[in-house]
Design an enzyme around this catalytic site. Structure first.
Site, mmCIF file in Angstrom:
data_model
loop_
_atom_site.group_PDB
_atom_site.id
_atom_site.type_symbol
_atom_site.label_atom_id
_atom_site.label_comp_id
_atom_site.label_asym_id
_atom_site.label_seq_id
_atom_site.Cartn_x
_atom_site.Cartn_y
_atom_site.Cartn_z
ATOM 1 N N ASP A 119 3.182 15.735 5.500
ATOM 2 C CA ASP A 119 2.683 14.462 6.039
ATOM 3 C C ASP A 119 2.860 14.480 7.556
ATOM 4 O OD1 ASP A 119 1.936 11.855 6.481
ATOM 5 O OD2 ASP A 119 3.689 10.953 5.531
ATOM 6 N N GLN A 172 0.837 -1.211 0.000
ATOM 7 C CA GLN A 172 0.000 0.000 0.000
ATOM 8 C C GLN A 172 0.865 1.251 0.000
ATOM 9 O OE1 GLN A 172 -2.801 -0.130 -1.148
ATOM 10 N NE2 GLN A 172 -4.326 0.617 0.257
ATOM 11 N N ASN A 198 10.522 8.763 2.348
ATOM 12 C CA ASN A 198 9.577 7.866 1.676
ATOM 13 C C ASN A 198 9.061 8.454 0.360
ATOM 14 O OD1 ASN A 198 7.830 5.604 1.450
ATOM 15 N ND2 ASN A 198 6.154 6.775 2.392
ATOM 16 N N CYS A 216 -2.963 11.141 8.693
ATOM 17 C CA CYS A 216 -3.473 9.911 9.308
ATOM 18 C C CYS A 216 -4.562 10.253 10.322
ATOM 19 C CB CYS A 216 -2.344 9.122 9.962
ATOM 20 S SG CYS A 216 -1.463 10.069 11.202
HETATM 21 C C1 LIG Z 1 3.549 10.392 9.574
HETATM 22 S S1 LIG Z 1 5.308 10.499 9.614
HETATM 23 C C2 LIG Z 1 5.632 10.681 7.888
HETATM 24 C C3 LIG Z 1 7.017 10.392 7.433
HETATM 25 C C4 LIG Z 1 7.198 10.182 5.919
HETATM 26 N N1 LIG Z 1 6.515 11.188 5.137
HETATM 27 C C5 LIG Z 1 6.758 8.796 5.490
HETATM 28 O O1 LIG Z 1 5.841 8.653 4.678
HETATM 29 O O2 LIG Z 1 7.395 7.810 5.959
HETATM 30 C C6 LIG Z 1 5.484 12.089 10.281
HETATM 31 C C7 LIG Z 1 6.907 12.606 10.339
HETATM 32 O O3 LIG Z 1 6.836 13.944 10.862
HETATM 33 C C8 LIG Z 1 7.956 14.170 11.688
HETATM 34 N N2 LIG Z 1 7.560 15.300 12.548
HETATM 35 C C9 LIG Z 1 6.760 15.294 13.630
HETATM 36 N N3 LIG Z 1 6.532 16.560 14.059
HETATM 37 C C10 LIG Z 1 7.213 17.380 13.221
HETATM 38 C C11 LIG Z 1 7.357 18.785 13.119
HETATM 39 N N4 LIG Z 1 6.749 19.600 13.988
HETATM 40 N N5 LIG Z 1 8.108 19.288 12.124
HETATM 41 C C12 LIG Z 1 8.727 18.462 11.246
HETATM 42 N N6 LIG Z 1 8.628 17.115 11.293
HETATM 43 C C13 LIG Z 1 7.880 16.580 12.262
HETATM 44 C C14 LIG Z 1 8.217 12.845 12.349
HETATM 45 O O4 LIG Z 1 9.573 12.750 12.743
HETATM 46 C C15 LIG Z 1 7.871 11.856 11.226
HETATM 47 O O5 LIG Z 1 9.010 11.519 10.479
#
Ligand SMILES: C[S@@+](CC[C@H](N)C(=O)[O-])C[C@H]1O[C@@H](n2cnc3c(N)ncnc32)[C@H](O)[C@@H]1O
Length: 453
Positions: A374, A283, A311, A401
């Site tokens: 994301d 997915q 990613n 999400c």
């Molecule tokens: C849902 S994950 C998505 C990661 C990537 N886009 C993927 O598909 O694997 C959210 C990401 O946001 C980062 N994150 C969380 N809070 C953040 C912030 N305030 N600013 C930047 N990055 C942040 C986390 O470290 C994490 O890698």
């Protein structure tokens, strides 16, 4: 909110709430408050037991299904009624993606938005490549005196499980190896696991390395390694490494990273057990392809917020003029920087907070053609959404999400008077058997052409 334990009601369910609970009204008594009932589906009549109440709503769980939905099935996992790892084992796998799309449509109902398109998962079991399970040493228990598994429903009590049908079989096998290390582990803790379908890395936070534990881990790594010089694929899953973390001490036993999601022209990411990864490989490939199609990055300057280990970045960089990424996680950024260097990708990867960066860019009048974000469940918030609208010149692809925080953020980006228009909504069923959703919202600046590519 107060917690009560006695009330039982017959509830008619008409909808699903964000989080997957059934929404309805009680048929008995004169309490007009809305019920949120775990384990209940639209169209059902259930007997619900009250867990918590608020002045405008009641929260409970299903005790008995009086009139079942056609989407209700017998759960494939024998622990489904206790384990909190999955909350949708009772939902027909074929119906889950559309139910998730309905949840998203409901959350976004106040916005001018297209109908969300559901993208079903190719498999509903054995798909999950990343997980965090918990353990508790308990000498009073029968057997090994070691519980290992997800927390229970509505509790922090571990449901001991010697297999999990939702985990990818290699990950499921590797997690169980931890039982043999129980005597060297703290009283309680968690196990992080990541699998590429054949190889697995594990992470044990809060665990100090000792010679005995390291030797026990190495024994599993060596026993599961494919035979030296073997030209055939390994006969079974292999544990390639375990990362131990306690305070500042970090010790890797074996190789503590995997290569994931390489696909022809897109190089793989390399990552360990503690950085974020989408829960399912197949997915995720569909998600990445869709994000790239919607971002239309060819010859564009792309800003990617919350890029994690890259990613989307690697696929965006295949045609973009350049991709600038930011993420708050030091280890994820270091992983992406290594990937960029190794494959010579046109990506600038920095560590930082997305909200602060957007404020700075908007304040300085800086623009990017396309912005992909994301965020974690909390979303980006009202101010960052307004800054994002100022920074993005053509397109925004917002991956979420959490449909509730997505709805809040989109109200600032794509409300009736906003600069952007919501042109596509896609709901990927990334985690079947749970109510988790993965939404991609594509926004185009008003007055621009919609077509991607
Ligand atoms: C849902 S994950 C998505 C990661 C990537 N886009 C993927 O598909 O694997 C959210 C990401 O946001 C980062 N994150 C969380 N809070 C953040 C912030 N305030 N600013 C930047 N990055 C942040 C986390 O470290 C994490 O890698």
């Amino acid at each position: 909110m107060s917690v009560v334990t006695t009330k039982i009601a017959t509830v008619e369910i008409r909808d699903l709430a964000h989080g997957g609970a059934g929404v309805g009204k009680a048929l008995d008594g004169d309490d007009a408050r809305v019920w949120f009932v775990d384990g209940a589906l639209p169209g059902e009549r259930v007997r619900a037991s009250l867990d918590a109440e608020h002045k405008s709503w009641l929260r409970g769980h299903t005790l008995e299904v009086l009139e079942p939905s056609p989407a209700r099935v017998a759960p494939p996992c024998p622990l489904a009624d206790r384990c909190g790892g999955c909350t949708w084992q009772h939902v027909d796998a074929a119906a889950q993606a559309q139910l998730k799309a309905d949840i998203v449509a409901n959350q976004l109902r106040k916005l001018p938005a297209p109908t969300p398109v559901a993208v079903p998962s190719p498999s509903a079991l054995g798909y999950r490549r990343r997980a965090r399970v918990h353990y508790q040493r308990d000498p009073g228990r029968e057997g090994e005196g070691f519980a290992l598994g997800f927390y229970g429903q509505r509790s922090h009590e571990i449901v001991d499980a010697d297999r999990c049908p939702v985990l990818d079989p290699a990950l499921d096998w590797a997690v169980q190896q931890v039982r043999a290390w129980a005597r060297w582990l703290p009283e309680s803790g968690s196990v992080h696991g990541l699998s590429n379908g054949a190889e697995v890395v594990l992470g044990l936070p809060g665990v100090r390395p000792t010679p005995e534990l390291e030797a026990a881990i190495r024994a599993v790594i060596e026993a599961s390694a494919p035979a030296e010089g073997s030209d055939s694929s390994p006969s079974g899953p292999s544990l390639v490494g375990v990362q131990l973390r306690a305070g500042r001490a970090r010790v890797g036993v074996g190789r503590t990273w995997l290569e994931l999601d390489g696909d022809g022209p897109t190089p793989p990411v390399s990552q360990g057990p503690f950085t974020f990864s989408q829960a399912q490989a197949a997915q995720n490939a569909a998600l990445v392809a869709h994000v790239v199609e919607m971002a239309a990055p060819a010859d564009r300057r792309v800003l990617e917020l919350h890029a994690g280990v890259g990613n989307f970045s690697r696929a965006l960089a295949r045609s973009a003029k350049r991709v600038w990424t930011v993420d708050g996680d030091r280890e994820a950024v270091a992983n992406l920087q290594r990937t960029v260097e190794r494959w010579g990708l046109p990506i600038n990867a920095k560590r930082g907070q997305a909200e602060k960066l957007l404020a700075k860019l908007a304040g300085g009048g800086r623009h990017y053609d396309v912005v992909v974000c994301d965020p974690p469940r909390a979303g980006i918030g009202a101010q960052a959404a307004r800054d994002l609208a100022a920074v993005a010149r053509e397109r925004i692809v917002y991956v979420s999400c959490d449909p509730a925080t997505l709805a809040r953020d989109l109200s600032h980006l794509a409300g009736p008077d906003a600069a952007f228009e919501l042109v596509d909504l896609r709901v990927f069923d990334m985690m079947p058997m749970t109510a988790e959703v993965e939404v991609v919202a594509t926004l185009v600046r008003r007055g621009q052409q919609h077509g991607a590519g």
